[in-house]
Write an enzyme that holds these catalytic residues in place. Structure first.
Site, short mmCIF file in Angstrom:
data_model
loop_
_atom_site.label_atom_id
_atom_site.label_comp_id
_atom_site.label_asym_id
_atom_site.label_seq_id
_atom_site.Cartn_x
_atom_site.Cartn_y
_atom_site.Cartn_z
N ASP A 47 0.77 -1.18 0.04
CA ASP A 47 0.13 0.00 -0.07
C ASP A 47 0.76 1.08 -0.08
OD1 ASP A 47 -2.26 -1.58 0.02
OD2 ASP A 47 -2.59 -1.72 2.14
N ASP A 48 0.32 2.13 -0.78
CA ASP A 48 0.93 3.61 -0.48
C ASP A 48 2.27 3.62 -1.19
OD1 ASP A 48 -1.20 4.76 0.57
OD2 ASP A 48 -0.39 4.45 2.73
N ARG A 49 2.67 2.57 -2.00
CA ARG A 49 4.02 2.36 -2.55
C ARG A 49 5.16 1.91 -1.90
NH1 ARG A 49 1.68 2.74 -6.70
NH2 ARG A 49 1.16 4.47 -8.25
N LEU A 50 4.70 1.37 -0.70
CA LEU A 50 5.69 1.02 0.46
C LEU A 50 5.90 -0.70 0.36
CD1 LEU A 50 4.46 2.86 3.44
CD2 LEU A 50 6.23 3.42 1.98
N HIS A 51 6.39 -0.95 -0.79
CA HIS A 51 6.56 -2.26 -1.45
C HIS A 51 7.55 -3.03 -0.54
CE1 HIS A 51 4.52 -0.26 -4.68
NE2 HIS A 51 5.52 0.39 -4.81
#
Ligand SMILES: Cc1cc2nc3c(=O)[nH]c(=O)nc-3n(C[C@H](O)[C@H](O)[C@H](O)COP(=O)(O)O)c2cc1C
Length: 208
Positions: free
Chosen positions: A185-189
């Site tokens: 989520d939120d580009r927090l890969h």
């Protein structure tokens, strides 16, 4: 991200010590859930003597501790680049699953027996195409391709054995660096890297 029914995300904090196990799991997941007709398609990146990177899609046809295998024409542009600089990267992306898999390492040719075994598993038409194609060389027009295919088909009619050209074979990318990327989520890969070291796999997490 809404995931396909039945598909479960890997626990990225507990990937386990053997990246091959995870790669096979991810490829199986891709075959089952990615919604892609070619879940084994990967971009192969190469870079020849001129230092110009090049990438194109190929199909993964083998994977074990020795590396990831793709088949192609050694007289193609990629074949030339690999002859000049025997290192490559393979990149898979399965959109629906939010996954990217990267593999890179030294490239070697598969043994003739291995290439032969794969060649005979291919349909006659693909074998004829493999013999007929001067892959990556300039082609005057579609008619010239049709003529060449007809010549080869006449030489090796349906049902006959089509010999594998020596320049049509498998390339194996050694598993020197493997990265598993799972969308967050939120580009927090999540990014987990396995690097082959003399003592075994060195495993590290990377900032997204
Ligand atoms: C989904 C997909 C799969 C492909 N699989 C292969 C393959 O397994 N082997 C191959 O030589 N070319 C394959 N191709 C064609 C290559 O992308 C490329 O056009 C060809 O190998 C010539 O590349 P080169 O001129 O960089 O050597 C595939 C293309 C696509 C789109």
């Amino acid at each position: 991200m809404s995931l396909p029914e039945g598909f479960s995300l890997t626990d990225m904090d507990r990937l386990g010590p053997d990246p091959l196990v995870i790669m096979h799991q991810w490829l199986d997941d891709a075959a089952q859930y990615s919604g892609r007709p070619n879940p084994n398609a990967a971009a192969l990146a190469t870079c020849g003597r001129d230092g110009q990177p090049a990438a194109r899609m190929l199909l993964l046809k083998g994977l074990d501790a020795r590396g990831a295998v793709v088949y192609t024409n050694l007289q193609s542009d990629k074949g030339t680049q690999i002859a000049e600089n025997p290192h490559a990267a393979l990149l898979f992306h399965w959109d629906l699953l939010g996954r990217q898999l990267r593999i890179s390492g030294a490239v070697s040719q598969v043994e003739d027996a291995e290439a032969d075994a794969y060649w005979v598993s291919r349909p006659w038409g693909s074998q004829v195409g493999g013999v007929a194609s001067d892959q990556s060389r300039p082609l005057a027009d579609r008619g010239a391709l049709a003529d060449r295919v007809a010549e080869v088909a006449e030489l090796y009619p349906v049902g006959s054995e089509v010999p594998r050209p020596a320049h049509w074979t498998g390339l194996r990318v050694a598993l020197e660096r493997i990265e598993f990327w799972q969308e967050g989520d939120d580009r927090l890969h999540d990014r987990i890297v396995y690097e082959a070291k003399p003592g075994g796999w060195e495993i590290s997490r990377r900032w997204p």
